[in-house]
Write an enzyme that holds these catalytic residues in place. Structure first.
Site, mmCIF file in Angstrom:
data_model
loop_
_atom_site.group_PDB
_atom_site.id
_atom_site.type_symbol
_atom_site.label_atom_id
_atom_site.label_comp_id
_atom_site.label_asym_id
_atom_site.label_seq_id
_atom_site.Cartn_x
_atom_site.Cartn_y
_atom_site.Cartn_z
ATOM 1 N N GLN A 103 17.353 -1.382 -28.516
ATOM 2 C CA GLN A 103 17.704 0.038 -28.389
ATOM 3 C C GLN A 103 16.579 0.837 -27.737
ATOM 4 O OE1 GLN A 103 17.190 2.827 -31.821
ATOM 5 N NE2 GLN A 103 19.426 2.743 -31.890
ATOM 6 N N TYR A 283 26.603 6.616 -37.903
ATOM 7 C CA TYR A 283 25.620 5.782 -37.209
ATOM 8 C C TYR A 283 25.889 5.715 -35.714
ATOM 9 C CZ TYR A 283 24.672 4.665 -42.023
ATOM 10 O OH TYR A 283 24.378 4.785 -43.349
ATOM 11 N N LEU A 284 27.145 5.723 -35.316
ATOM 12 C CA LEU A 284 27.463 5.743 -33.891
ATOM 13 C C LEU A 284 26.981 7.039 -33.253
ATOM 14 C CD1 LEU A 284 28.768 4.620 -31.356
ATOM 15 C CD2 LEU A 284 30.974 5.475 -32.182
ATOM 16 N N ALA A 285 27.060 8.139 -33.991
ATOM 17 C CA ALA A 285 26.593 9.428 -33.465
ATOM 18 C C ALA A 285 25.138 9.333 -33.012
ATOM 19 C CB ALA A 285 26.752 10.514 -34.526
ATOM 20 N N ASP A 286 24.306 8.654 -33.811
ATOM 21 C CA ASP A 286 22.899 8.479 -33.439
ATOM 22 C C ASP A 286 22.756 7.746 -32.109
ATOM 23 O OD1 ASP A 286 22.243 9.629 -35.871
ATOM 24 O OD2 ASP A 286 21.898 7.714 -36.880
ATOM 25 N N GLN A 287 23.615 6.733 -31.911
ATOM 26 C CA GLN A 287 23.520 5.891 -30.719
ATOM 27 C C GLN A 287 23.980 6.607 -29.452
ATOM 28 O OE1 GLN A 287 22.415 2.594 -31.103
ATOM 29 N NE2 GLN A 287 22.102 3.047 -33.258
ATOM 30 N N HIS A 308 19.122 12.206 -39.559
ATOM 31 C CA HIS A 308 18.761 11.250 -38.505
ATOM 32 C C HIS A 308 19.252 11.749 -37.150
ATOM 33 C CE1 HIS A 308 17.986 7.228 -36.840
ATOM 34 N NE2 HIS A 308 17.392 6.941 -37.974
#
Length: 342
Positions: A103, A283-287, A308
């Site tokens: 990442q 968690y996808l939002a972070d990515q 986060h």
């Protein structure tokens, strides 16, 4: 000479993501940065092996000069050079997350002078990091819509604490960026349950699948037995395919925690996602923050902005001429990205 950006590693959630995002953005923009208080919000602050591997990987890929790149360091100075495509291999030396190292460096290779392959050895099934199947089945199809073409392959699983897993990604330079609009999830098409086992009795997986099936109508129920030498380890995943997006949720099994309790944690997480009309999970939002910011426009909806997510947005806005606007509407938070003009 570009200005040095000063970052406080204790801001927001105070974890390693601040440094990882800064490394990515520094390589892309050519802006040097210094960060103090690295992972100040964690029980064991400073650089762990996983974070140090990310720093060394970034240094090799762009020929950077670095100060403070050592285990336990809470201060880092990073001056990037020119990103070079190529074939890279990095070893974490522990069960630290392979995907978090990937990442860090893959966004820079979207701007390289040619195609690249990056292979990382370490941990692949880590409770605090996205697994390779999440990257492959959820994130990469969305990246392709943005114009980013990369393909991740899990070559070998590596569970905590032994590690020993291997993940590789092939990536091409981006020709042009497209905007992504993820306002609505749409109707559910199907749900798939999956359990991975390595050196763990099969009845554990059967009980975990049964717990999922008691709460959801599963189109597929898959149990995969891995070689014993890749364990011991156990991961339970549930994939939700909707009209506009596919999301994937997972839980890593723990010693002395029953199969039913492990799977129930996953059921709770998926129900929380489905209870909101938001398209994107936490968690996808972070990515999505970094690739959508590079596109300069776009939007997505999430149930609630995590600390986060907000921390990651703050770091991105320090490096790129973009603004994130968050608006609560119809029971969701809409995250909108706009490009700033001079």
């Amino acid at each position: 000479m570009k200005r040095m950006i000063a970052l406080d590693g204790a801001q927001g959630e105070g974890g390693g993501q601040i440094m990882r995002s800064a490394l990515s953005l520094s390589m892309i923009t050519g802006q040097p940065f210094t960060i103090t208080g690295i992972r100040a919000g964690r029980a064991k602050p400073g650089l762990l092996r996983q974070h140090l591997t990310a720093v060394k990987a970034a240094t090799e890929i762009c020929g950077a000069t670095v100060e403070g790149a050592e285990l336990g360091s809470q201060r880092l100075v990073f001056r990037p050079g020119t990103v070079r495509g190529g074939d890279y291999r990095f070893a974490i030396g522990s069960a630290g997350s392979c995907t978090l190292v990937l990442q860090t460096v893959l966004p820079a290779l979207w701007f390289a002078d040619g195609p690249s392959r990056v292979e990382v050895s370490g941990g692949t099934d880590n409770p605090s990091a996205p697994p390779a199947d999440f990257i492959r089945r959820v994130l990469e199809p969305l990246l392709a819509k943005i114009g980013i073409h990369q393909q991740t392959t899990l070559l070998r699983h590596g569970f905590y604490p032994a590690g020993g897993g291997v993940v590789a990604t092939e990536v091409s330079p981006v020709a042009s960026f497209n905007t992504l609009q993820l306002g609505e999830r749409g109707n559910i098409v199907q749900m798939r349950g999956e359990v991975l086992l390595a050196g763990v009795p099969r009845h554990v997986a059967e009980r975990e699948i049964a717990t999922l099936a008691a709460s959801f109508s599963l189109h597929e129920q898959n149990i995969h037995n891995l070689p014993r030498d890749q364990g011991p380890g156990n991961t339970v995943s549930l994939e939700v395919e909707s009209e506009n997006i596919t999301e994937r949720f997972f839980v890593v099994g723990e010693k002395r925690v029953s199969a039913e309790v492990v799977a129930a944690q996953l059921v709770k997480e998926v129900k929380r996602y489905l209870a909101s009309p938001a398209a994107v999970g936490e968690y996808l939002a972070d990515q999505l923050v970094l690739p959508m910011a590079l596109a300069g426009a776009g939007q997505f909806t999430v149930a609630h902005p995590s600390c986060h997510l907000l921390t990651n947005i703050a770091v991105v806005e320090r490096f790129l001429p973009v603004r994130f606007t968050l608006a609560e509407t119809d029971g969701v938070t809409r995250v909108m990205i706009t490009k700033l003009t001079d």
